[in-house]
Scaffold this active site. Structure first.
Site, mmCIF file in Angstrom:
data_model
loop_
_atom_site.group_PDB
_atom_site.id
_atom_site.type_symbol
_atom_site.label_atom_id
_atom_site.label_comp_id
_atom_site.label_asym_id
_atom_site.label_seq_id
_atom_site.Cartn_x
_atom_site.Cartn_y
_atom_site.Cartn_z
ATOM 1 C CB SER A 158 39.903 6.199 56.530
ATOM 2 O OG SER A 158 40.409 7.414 56.633
ATOM 3 C CE LYS B 263 39.183 6.951 60.923
ATOM 4 N NZ LYS B 263 39.355 6.248 60.026
#
Length: 257
Positions: free
Chosen positions: A112, A155
């Protein structure tokens, strides 16, 4: 959330070096998700890239010291494939680059951060600074398209808390894959900050959109000969890579004499 609060405290005090204000060449903030068993949270990580003459390609420091998992290694190799197709059609892509997650001591896996790594690589090759107040998450394929990731809410909220602790500038935010918009279930405080323009969310489909947000400079579109305008990001990279190849080629020719 004891671990989350301790890490936030260390970032606020400068023990963990996270910049959320300046513009820096070859540096970007990625975001990892940490799982303590019954609690998960997002933690920003400073990613740095240095580029220089050579033929080694991209060196993944975490892989060299066996702190990188197979998915992260795959993400780094995808970057090489993308760069080869983008800039290696007229001459070999000859350069060396070193990618590192700074102040990382527990290892890393997952792809990611691959888009963030590519943005930092673009910045280093083009000598264009990246806005440190904008963190990045999203994986990339060999064609430059951004792919969805997990933990998008943690996040965003994790980076928001760091910006809040270190002071909002009005320019801070997070770049996410467009496919992850449907997964957003953010804390009400973050939603309010976005509505008021204190914090920003950017949903992107490809690497060009992301690098333009981070640098404020057009990515560039190739002409029929495959060349990019000199005042674009890709044009600056193309020029730098051509200079590197010229030096390497001259060195090879001199060694034959």
């Amino acid at each position: 959330n004891k671990n989350e609060q301790k890490l936030l405290e260390m970032m606020s005090e400068g023990q963990l070096l996270i910049d959320v204000d300046q513009k820096v060449v070859g540096q970007v903030n990625g975001i990892a998700v940490l799982d303590t068993g019954n609690y998960t949270f997002g933690k920003p990580n400073k990613i740095t890239v240095t580029t220089f003459l050579g033929r080694k390609g991209i060196i993944n420091i975490e892989r060299e010291v066996k702190m990188s998992g197979s998915l992260h290694d795959k993400g780094i190799l995808i970057l090489s494939g993308y760069l080869g197709e983008k800039f290696g059609q007229k001459c070999p892509v000859s350069f060396s680059a070193s990618i590192c997650f700074e102040q990382l001591y527990s290892g890393i896996d997952g792809d990611s951060a691959s888009s963030a790594e590519l943005y930092a690589l673009f910045s280093s090759l083009s000598d264009l600074p990246i806005e440190q107040g904008i963190a990045v998450t999203g994986s990339i394929n060999q064609k430059g398209f951004i792919q969805p990731i997990g933990g998008v809410n943690q996040k965003i909220e994790g980076f928001y808390q760091v910006c809040k602790a270190k002071g909002f500038t009005g320019r801070q935010g997070v770049i996410i894959p467009r496919q992850n918009v449907v997964n957003l279930m953010l804390d009400e405080e973050v939603i309010t900050a976005v509505k008021e323009g204190i914090f920003h969310l950017y949903a992107v489909e490809n690497i060009e959109e992301g690098i333009e947000i981070l640098t404020g400079v057009p990515a560039g579109i190739a002409d029929e000969q495959g060349n990019y305008s000199a005042n674009t990001i890709f044009g600056r990279i193309q020029t730098k890579l051509a200079e590197y190849y010229s030096v390497v080629k001259e060195e090879q020719e001199n060694s034959k004499i």
